[in-house]
Design a protein around this motif. Structure first.
Motif, PDB file in Angstrom:
ATOM      1  N   GLN A 111       1.940 -13.988  -4.780  1.00  0.00           N
ATOM      2  CA  GLN A 111       2.706 -12.857  -4.268  1.00  0.00           C
ATOM      3  C   GLN A 111       2.102 -12.343  -2.963  1.00  0.00           C
ATOM      4  O   GLN A 111       0.887 -12.377  -2.767  1.00  0.00           O
ATOM      5  N   GLY A 112       2.964 -11.863  -2.065  1.00  0.00           N
ATOM      6  CA  GLY A 112       2.518 -11.248  -0.823  1.00  0.00           C
ATOM      7  C   GLY A 112       2.267  -9.765  -1.028  1.00  0.00           C
ATOM      8  O   GLY A 112       3.037  -9.089  -1.712  1.00  0.00           O
ATOM      9  N   PHE A 113       1.201  -9.245  -0.438  1.00  0.00           N
ATOM     10  CA  PHE A 113       0.793  -7.858  -0.669  1.00  0.00           C
ATOM     11  C   PHE A 113       0.749  -7.062   0.635  1.00  0.00           C
ATOM     12  O   PHE A 113       0.491  -7.604   1.713  1.00  0.00           O
ATOM     13  N   VAL A 114       1.009  -5.761   0.490  1.00  0.00           N
ATOM     14  CA  VAL A 114       0.792  -4.803   1.566  1.00  0.00           C
ATOM     15  C   VAL A 114      -0.172  -3.739   1.062  1.00  0.00           C
ATOM     16  O   VAL A 114      -0.364  -3.577  -0.150  1.00  0.00           O
ATOM     17  N   GLU A 115      -0.769  -3.028   2.004  1.00  0.00           N
ATOM     18  CA  GLU A 115      -1.675  -1.932   1.656  1.00  0.00           C
ATOM     19  C   GLU A 115      -1.212  -0.666   2.361  1.00  0.00           C
ATOM     20  O   GLU A 115      -0.920  -0.684   3.553  1.00  0.00           O
ATOM     21  N   VAL A 116      -1.132   0.431   1.597  1.00  0.00           N
ATOM     22  CA  VAL A 116      -0.783   1.737   2.143  1.00  0.00           C
ATOM     23  C   VAL A 116      -1.898   2.703   1.769  1.00  0.00           C
ATOM     24  O   VAL A 116      -2.249   2.821   0.582  1.00  0.00           O
ATOM     25  N   VAL A 117      -2.453   3.380   2.760  1.00  0.00           N
ATOM     26  CA  VAL A 117      -3.563   4.306   2.534  1.00  0.00           C
ATOM     27  C   VAL A 117      -3.123   5.719   2.903  1.00  0.00           C
ATOM     28  O   VAL A 117      -2.609   5.958   4.005  1.00  0.00           O
ATOM     29  N   THR A 118      -3.295   6.647   1.970  1.00  0.00           N
ATOM     30  CA  THR A 118      -3.004   8.065   2.181  1.00  0.00           C
ATOM     31  C   THR A 118      -4.289   8.844   1.919  1.00  0.00           C
ATOM     32  O   THR A 118      -5.304   8.261   1.537  1.00  0.00           O
ATOM     33  N   PRO A 119      -4.286  10.164   2.094  1.00  0.00           N
ATOM     34  CA  PRO A 119      -5.533  10.911   1.895  1.00  0.00           C
ATOM     35  C   PRO A 119      -6.184  10.718   0.528  1.00  0.00           C
ATOM     36  O   PRO A 119      -7.418  10.737   0.424  1.00  0.00           O
ATOM     37  N   ASN A 120      -5.389  10.528  -0.532  1.00  0.00           N
ATOM     38  CA  ASN A 120      -5.960  10.465  -1.875  1.00  0.00           C
ATOM     39  C   ASN A 120      -5.797   9.119  -2.569  1.00  0.00           C
ATOM     40  O   ASN A 120      -6.367   8.932  -3.650  1.00  0.00           O
ATOM     41  N   PHE A 121      -5.054   8.181  -1.974  1.00  0.00           N
ATOM     42  CA  PHE A 121      -4.755   6.928  -2.666  1.00  0.00           C
ATOM     43  C   PHE A 121      -4.841   5.742  -1.705  1.00  0.00           C
ATOM     44  O   PHE A 121      -4.552   5.861  -0.512  1.00  0.00           O
ATOM     45  N   ARG A 122      -5.228   4.589  -2.258  1.00  0.00           N
ATOM     46  CA  ARG A 122      -5.176   3.311  -1.562  1.00  0.00           C
ATOM     47  C   ARG A 122      -4.308   2.385  -2.418  1.00  0.00           C
ATOM     48  O   ARG A 122      -4.735   1.928  -3.486  1.00  0.00           O
ATOM     49  N   VAL A 123      -3.087   2.143  -1.977  1.00  0.00           N
ATOM     50  CA  VAL A 123      -2.109   1.376  -2.752  1.00  0.00           C
ATOM     51  C   VAL A 123      -2.056  -0.050  -2.221  1.00  0.00           C
ATOM     52  O   VAL A 123      -1.781  -0.279  -1.037  1.00  0.00           O
ATOM     53  N   THR A 124      -2.317  -1.015  -3.093  1.00  0.00           N
ATOM     54  CA  THR A 124      -2.180  -2.435  -2.778  1.00  0.00           C
ATOM     55  C   THR A 124      -1.033  -2.950  -3.636  1.00  0.00           C
ATOM     56  O   THR A 124      -1.125  -2.952  -4.864  1.00  0.00           O
ATOM     57  N   SER A 125       0.055  -3.377  -3.003  1.00  0.00           N
ATOM     58  CA  SER A 125       1.276  -3.662  -3.759  1.00  0.00           C
ATOM     59  C   SER A 125       1.946  -4.937  -3.283  1.00  0.00           C
ATOM     60  O   SER A 125       1.936  -5.263  -2.085  1.00  0.00           O
ATOM     61  N   SER A 126       2.559  -5.642  -4.229  1.00  0.00           N
ATOM     62  CA  SER A 126       3.351  -6.830  -3.894  1.00  0.00           C
ATOM     63  C   SER A 126       4.843  -6.543  -3.971  1.00  0.00           C
ATOM     64  O   SER A 126       5.659  -7.463  -3.910  1.00  0.00           O
ATOM     65  N   PHE A 127       5.222  -5.272  -4.108  1.00  0.00           N
ATOM     66  CA  PHE A 127       6.632  -4.910  -4.260  1.00  0.00           C
ATOM     67  C   PHE A 127       7.293  -4.532  -2.930  1.00  0.00           C
ATOM     68  O   PHE A 127       8.382  -3.962  -2.928  1.00  0.00           O
ATOM     69  N   GLY A 128       6.637  -4.805  -1.814  1.00  0.00           N
ATOM     70  CA  GLY A 128       7.222  -4.519  -0.511  1.00  0.00           C
ATOM     71  C   GLY A 128       6.694  -3.222   0.079  1.00  0.00           C
ATOM     72  O   GLY A 128       6.270  -2.315  -0.643  1.00  0.00           O
ATOM     73  N   GLU A 129       6.757  -3.125   1.417  1.00  0.00           N
ATOM     74  CA  GLU A 129       6.167  -1.959   2.085  1.00  0.00           C
ATOM     75  C   GLU A 129       6.910  -0.675   1.750  1.00  0.00           C
ATOM     76  O   GLU A 129       6.288   0.365   1.519  1.00  0.00           O
TER      77      GLU A 129
END
Length: 505
Positions: free
Chosen positions: A36-54
Motif C-alpha cells: 500500500q502507498g502511504f502519506v503522512e500528515v502532521v498536526t500539533p498533536n498527531f502524526r498520521v501515517t495512512s494508506s487511505f489517501g491524503e
C-alpha cells in the motif's frame, strides 16, 4: 491484478490464497500493507501515517485534533494542553490473509506505548466507527494522567474519562455531554441510596467485573450530573475544578473539602436520579479552533519510509519477526535505489534481531550512527539490548556508556523514545553504573527520570512493581501493580500487573 509477494517464505501461497478468496467474495483485502502507498500528515498533536489517501488522512488528523480539544474540555483541563509527544496514528488496510498486525481482531486499537499513545486503524471507516467510545475513554485517561501533577482520585478519572468517551466529533465541532447509555440505564435500575461511596474507593483490583462496572457507572453519573444538571454550566465546572485543584495540591485536606462542598451523599444521589430520569439535560457544543494551515504538514512517503513506519509499529506491538521482515525490505529498497542504507533501518534491524534472540546477527547488523536526536533513542535501545546479551562486565559497561551518550542526544532534541529507554535501563541496572559525568545511576533513578518525562504511561508503574518484586519488596510491588490494574482499561497491562499481585498474595 499484479500483487508483489509478501516478505515471507510462504508468501506465494498466501497471495494465491488471498486471490482465490477474493474471487469467491469473502472480502479479503486486495492489497496487503506490504504493497500500500502511504502519506503522512502532521498536526500539533498527531502524526498520521495512512494508506487511505491524503484527503482521508487530513480529515482524520483534523477530526482527531477536534477530539483532543473536546477531551481537554471534558476533563476540565486548559485548552492549550498537549502531551509531551505527538500521538502516532497508523491507518491502513490489514484485512488480508494472515492479518499480521491484528490485536484480537479489532479494526482499531490503542497501543499504550511509553512515550506516546499509538492509534492503529486496520480498516477503512468513518471516524465514529473507528475511534470508538472505548478508544476515546482510553485516550482521555492517558491525557488526564499526563497533564496532572498528581494522580486523580479513581472516581474522578473514571467519571471524566467516560464523559469524554461520549464526545461526538463533527468537523470542528465537539459535542460533549451525551448520556452514556449503559451507565445511565444501570444507575436508573439500581436506584442506590448512596452513590457517593465511590469517593472512598482507592483500589479496583479486588473487585469483580460486575462490581467494577457499578463503580464506573456511578462515577460517570456523579460527574455528568454535577456538570450538566443545571442550565448554566459554570456552577458545575467550578465544583469539579475545586476537586481538580484539591488533588493537584497533593494534600488530603483541600481534596476532602472540595468533595464535601459537592453536597451530602443523599442529596447527590437524589440529584443523579432526578437528572438521569428527567430525559432532558444540557449538551455542550464547542467550536474548536483547528490548527492553522501552517501547522499542518503533509507529504507522500516513499515505499522505504512506509515500510520503516510499519516495522516500527511491529516493534511497538512486540512482534520482532514481523518488524524484521519490513526492515529487511526497507533495506533492500534503500540499497536498490543506489542510496546508502539509513541508520533508522540498520538500528531497527539490529533491535529486531536481538529481540529474536539472534545475538550474533544483531551484533553484526549493529551500526553506531552519530547520536543525532532523530535516531538517538533507538540507538540507545540497541546498546541496552547488546548489554543484556553480553556476559562481560567491561563490555556491558561500554554499551551502557554509549546508551547514555545517545540518551543525552535524544533528550536535547525532539526525538521520541526517551522515557522508554529510561525504563529499559532501569530493568538492566544491577546496583549502580557510572555515567561518565561524575555521578552514578541506579534503577530507581532511571525510573524517576522516565516518570519525569510526564507521558502518563502506566507501563512505568508496571516496571516499578517489577523492580520492587526483584528486591523482595512484595508489598510495595503489589501497591504499584494495583495502580495499573485499577487505572488501566488495557487487558494486557492488567494481566501483566496481576502477576505481581498474585506473587505478593
Amino acid at each position: 491484478m499484479n500483487v508483489m509477494p509478501e516478505p515471507t517464505s510462504g508468501a506465494p501461497r498466501r497471495v494465491v490464497a488471498c486471490l482465490i478468496l477474493l474471487a469467491i467474495g469473502t472480502g479479503c483485502a486486495s492489497v496487503s500493507p506490504w504493497n500500500q502507498g502511504f502519506v503522512e500528515v502532521v498536526t500539533p498533536n498527531f502524526r498520521v501515517t495512512s494508506s487511505f489517501g491524503e484527503a482521508a488522512a487530513r480529515s482524520l488528523a483534523l477530526e482527531l485534533e477536534t477530539l483532543h480539544a473536546g477531551t481537554l474540555y471534558a476533563l476540565g483541563l486548559p485548552p492549550d494542553g498537549r502531551l509531551p509527544n505527538r500521538t502516532r496514528v497508523v491507518a491502513f488496510d490489514d484485512r488480508g490473509f494472515g492479518r499480521p498486525f491484528a490485536i484480537r481482531g479489532e479494526p482499531a486499537s490503542w497501543i499504550p506505548s511509553v512515550d506516546a499513545p499509538i492509534l492503529m486503524i486496520r480498516a477503512p471507516g468513518s471516524f465514529a466507527e473507528r475511534v470508538t467510545a472505548d478508544l476515546r475513554n482510553r485516550y482521555a485517561r492517558r491525557v488526564l494522567r499526563a497533564l496532572s501533577r498528581e494522580r486523580p482520585p479513581l472516581w474522578y478519572a473514571e467519571g471524566r474519562g467516560y464523559l469524554a468517551s461520549t464526545i461526538r466529533v463533527s468537523g470542528t465541532i465537539a459535542e460533549i455531554g451525551r448520556l452514556h447509555p449503559e451507565h445511565a440505564r444501570a444507575i436508573i435500575e439500581w436506584k442506590r441510596s448512596d452513590l457517593a461511596d465511590v469517593f472512598d474507593v482507592t483500589r479496583l483490583d479486588d473487585r469483580s467485573r460486575a462490581s467494577r462496572s457499578e463503580f464506573e457507572a456511578a462515577s460517570w453519573a456523579l460527574v455528568h450530573t454535577i456538570l450538566f444538571d443545571a442550565p448554566q454550566k459554570q456552577a458545575g465546572r467550578r465544583a469539579l475544578e475545586r476537586v481538580r485543584v484539591g488533588f493537584e495540591s497533593g494534600r488530603t485536606g483541600p481534596l476532602a473539602d472540595a468533595i464535601e462542598k459537592l453536597g451530602t451523599r443523599r442529596a447527590l444521589a437524589e440529584r443523579v436520579w432526578t437528572h438521569l430520569g428527567s430525559g432532558k439535560h444540557r449538551v455542550d457544543r464547542v467550536q474548536i479552533a483547528g490548527p492553522e494551515s501552517g501547522e499542518i504538514a503533509s507529504r507522500t512517503l516513499s515505499p522505504r519510509e512506509a515500510h520503516v513506519a510499519l516495522a516500527e509499529l511491529a516493534l511497538d506491538l512486540d512482534r520482532p519477526a514481523l518488524a524484521l521482515e519490513y526492515f529487511d525490505r526497507a533495506r533492500e529498497e534503500a540499497l536498490g535505489d543506489g542510496s546508502a542504507s539509513h541508520p533508522d533501518i540498520e538500528l531497527g534491524r539490529a533491535l529486531a534481531l536481538l529481540r529474536l534472540g539472534r545475538a550474533a546477527e544483531g551484533r553484526e547488523a549493529h551500526v553506531q550512527p552519530r547520536p543525532d536526536a532523530s535516531v538517538a533513542a533507538r540507538a540507545a535501545e540497541v546498546e541496552l539490548e547488546l548489554a543484556r546479551s553480553s556476559g562481560d562486565a567491561g563490555e556491558r559497561q561500554g554499551h551502557f556508556d554509549l546508551a547514555l551518550a545517545h540518551l543525552r542526544a535524544a533528550s536535547s532534541g525532539e526525538g521520541e523514545g526517551v522515557a522508554r529507554v529510561w525504563l529499559a535501563l532501569a530493568r538492566l541496572i544491577d546496583g549502580e553504573i557510572p555515567t561518565g559525568q561524575g555521578d552514578t545511576l541506579t534503577a530507581a533513578r532511571c525510573l524517576e527520570l522516565a516518570r519525569a518525562e510526564g507521558t502518563g504511561a502506566l507501563e512505568i508503574d508496571l516496571v516499578d512493581a517489577e523492580l520492587r518484586a526483584a528486591d523482595g519488596r512484595m508489598r510495595a510491588a503489589a501497591f504499584a501493580a494495583r495502580e495499573v490494574v485499577s487505572r488501566s482499561h488495557d487487558p494486557m497491562l492488567r494481566k501483566r500487573a496481576r502477576r505481581y499481585l498474585e506473587s505478593a498474595d
